[in-house]
Design a protein around this motif. Structure first.
Motif, PDB file in Angstrom:
ATOM      1  N   LYS A 190      -8.435  -3.804  13.255  1.00  0.00           N
ATOM      2  CA  LYS A 190      -7.192  -3.113  13.481  1.00  0.00           C
ATOM      3  C   LYS A 190      -5.840  -3.667  13.100  1.00  0.00           C
ATOM      4  CE  LYS A 190      -4.371  -1.667  17.770  1.00  0.00           C
ATOM      5  NZ  LYS A 190      -4.599  -0.008  17.739  1.00  0.00           N
ATOM      6  N   PHE A 191      -5.743  -4.887  13.097  1.00  0.00           N
ATOM      7  CA  PHE A 191      -4.349  -5.692  12.343  1.00  0.00           C
ATOM      8  C   PHE A 191      -4.340  -5.010  10.988  1.00  0.00           C
ATOM      9  CE2 PHE A 191      -2.609  -8.543   9.561  1.00  0.00           C
ATOM     10  CZ  PHE A 191      -1.522  -9.038  10.032  1.00  0.00           C
ATOM     11  N   PHE A 192      -5.130  -4.939  10.199  1.00  0.00           N
ATOM     12  CA  PHE A 192      -5.286  -4.682   8.872  1.00  0.00           C
ATOM     13  C   PHE A 192      -5.090  -3.164   8.591  1.00  0.00           C
ATOM     14  CE2 PHE A 192      -7.263  -8.461   8.741  1.00  0.00           C
ATOM     15  CZ  PHE A 192      -6.590  -9.486   7.906  1.00  0.00           C
ATOM     16  N   ILE A 193      -5.588  -2.245   9.665  1.00  0.00           N
ATOM     17  CA  ILE A 193      -5.527  -0.892   9.339  1.00  0.00           C
ATOM     18  C   ILE A 193      -4.078  -0.583   9.950  1.00  0.00           C
ATOM     19  CG2 ILE A 193      -6.181   1.201  10.821  1.00  0.00           C
ATOM     20  CD1 ILE A 193      -9.031   0.018  10.790  1.00  0.00           C
ATOM     21  N   GLU A 194      -3.424  -1.157  11.185  1.00  0.00           N
ATOM     22  CA  GLU A 194      -2.204  -0.838  11.651  1.00  0.00           C
ATOM     23  C   GLU A 194      -1.121  -1.216  10.462  1.00  0.00           C
ATOM     24  OE1 GLU A 194      -0.963   0.547  13.970  1.00  0.00           O
ATOM     25  OE2 GLU A 194      -2.815   0.855  15.057  1.00  0.00           O
ATOM     26  N   VAL A 195      -1.193  -2.293   9.640  1.00  0.00           N
ATOM     27  CA  VAL A 195      -0.481  -2.663   8.413  1.00  0.00           C
ATOM     28  C   VAL A 195      -0.443  -1.735   7.215  1.00  0.00           C
ATOM     29  CG1 VAL A 195      -0.250  -4.405   6.568  1.00  0.00           C
ATOM     30  CG2 VAL A 195      -0.630  -5.048   8.837  1.00  0.00           C
ATOM     31  N   LYS A 213      -1.827   1.823   7.652  1.00  0.00           N
ATOM     32  CA  LYS A 213      -1.453   3.027   7.718  1.00  0.00           C
ATOM     33  C   LYS A 213      -0.097   3.211   8.463  1.00  0.00           C
ATOM     34  CE  LYS A 213      -6.058   4.916   8.285  1.00  0.00           C
ATOM     35  NZ  LYS A 213      -7.155   5.353   9.198  1.00  0.00           N
ATOM     36  N   ASN A 214       0.289   2.387   9.406  1.00  0.00           N
ATOM     37  CA  ASN A 214       1.459   2.425  10.189  1.00  0.00           C
ATOM     38  C   ASN A 214       2.641   1.537  10.104  1.00  0.00           C
ATOM     39  OD1 ASN A 214       0.247   4.666  11.442  1.00  0.00           O
ATOM     40  ND2 ASN A 214      -0.908   3.252  12.764  1.00  0.00           N
ATOM     41  N   LYS A 215       2.334   0.447   9.032  1.00  0.00           N
ATOM     42  CA  LYS A 215       3.300  -0.598   9.063  1.00  0.00           C
ATOM     43  C   LYS A 215       3.734  -1.315  10.078  1.00  0.00           C
ATOM     44  CE  LYS A 215       6.254   2.269   6.905  1.00  0.00           C
ATOM     45  NZ  LYS A 215       7.397   2.697   6.194  1.00  0.00           N
ATOM     46  N   VAL A 268       8.665  -6.968   5.353  1.00  0.00           N
ATOM     47  CA  VAL A 268       8.734  -6.002   4.262  1.00  0.00           C
ATOM     48  C   VAL A 268       7.423  -5.555   3.838  1.00  0.00           C
ATOM     49  CG1 VAL A 268       9.789  -5.537   1.907  1.00  0.00           C
ATOM     50  CG2 VAL A 268      10.975  -6.671   3.571  1.00  0.00           C
ATOM     51  N   PHE A 269       7.167  -4.356   3.598  1.00  0.00           N
ATOM     52  CA  PHE A 269       5.804  -3.823   3.368  1.00  0.00           C
ATOM     53  C   PHE A 269       5.813  -3.128   1.846  1.00  0.00           C
ATOM     54  CE2 PHE A 269       6.183  -3.696   7.923  1.00  0.00           C
ATOM     55  CZ  PHE A 269       4.879  -4.182   8.268  1.00  0.00           C
ATOM     56  N   GLU A 271      -3.210  -1.537   0.797  1.00  0.00           N
ATOM     57  CA  GLU A 271      -4.601  -1.518   0.813  1.00  0.00           C
ATOM     58  C   GLU A 271      -5.248  -2.285   2.095  1.00  0.00           C
ATOM     59  OE1 GLU A 271      -5.817  -2.711  -3.641  1.00  0.00           O
ATOM     60  OE2 GLU A 271      -4.164  -3.904  -2.734  1.00  0.00           O
ATOM     61  N   GLY A 272      -4.701  -2.469   3.208  1.00  0.00           N
ATOM     62  CA  GLY A 272      -4.936  -3.126   4.534  1.00  0.00           C
ATOM     63  C   GLY A 272      -5.397  -4.557   4.128  1.00  0.00           C
TER      64      GLY A 272
END
Ligand SMILES: [Zn+2]
Length: 164
Positions: free
Chosen positions: A27-32, A34-36, A131-132, A137-138
């Motif tokens: 979830k941590f990587f997916i949120e980074v 997809k949703n920053k 900053v993103f 890529e997750g």
């Protein structure tokens, strides 16, 4: 008379494609990606907030729930990297450090970039903000931290953007 052993070496290259899972921390990587957003976890028993997230509290071993964290924090310790692997060589020199996000009780180890990288810019106690990359890529390399006073400059660059 014994002959001294001499090995013969050939330089070659191996290319391996593989997949690996982030398991319970996915979830941590997916949120980074997809949703920053930066999610930590909060222990259901003692309430400790972990960043990086722990699926189970490392203090009392009880399950932890996901909680969204602030994207600003404070540098706990840092250094400047001059020697690194080929994956990061183009970024040298860059800062790295442990950053405690506001509300979290533990610190995440992450890159700290600065337009004017000198030790005083990334020293202990300095405020930083995430900053993103626009192309994510997750992975942990999808985001980094910058000094708060440089944040607006960084997110105005075409390859980066601010969080949500
Ligand atoms: Zn706990």
């Amino acid at each position: 008379m014994t002959e001294k052993f001499q090995d013969h070496q050939i330089r070659d290259r191996i290319k391996i494609e593989y997949r690996y899972t982030m398991g319970g921390q996915s979830k941590f990587f997916i949120e980074v990606m997809k949703n920053k957003k930066l999610f930590g976890t909060k222990c259901t028993k003692c309430g400790k907030i972990w960043m990086p997230p722990r699926i189970n509290c490392s203090d009392c071993y009880e399950p932890a729930d996901w909680v969204e964290l602030n994207q600003a924090g404070t540098i706990q310790v840092s250094t400047i990297v001059w020697y690194t692997t080929s994956a990061f060589i183009k970024a040298v020199p860059y800062g790295i450090g442990f950053i405690k996000l506001d509300g979290a009780e533990t610190a995440i180890f992450q890159g700290i970039f600065s337009e004017n990288l000198v030790p005083s810019k990334i020293k202990k106690g300095k405020r930083v903000k995430a900053v993103f990359n626009k192309q994510r890529e997750g992975k942990m390399t999808d985001f980094f931290f910058v000094p708060e006073d440089e944040y607006e400059n960084w997110i105005s660059k075409p390859e980066y953007e601010g969080g949500v």
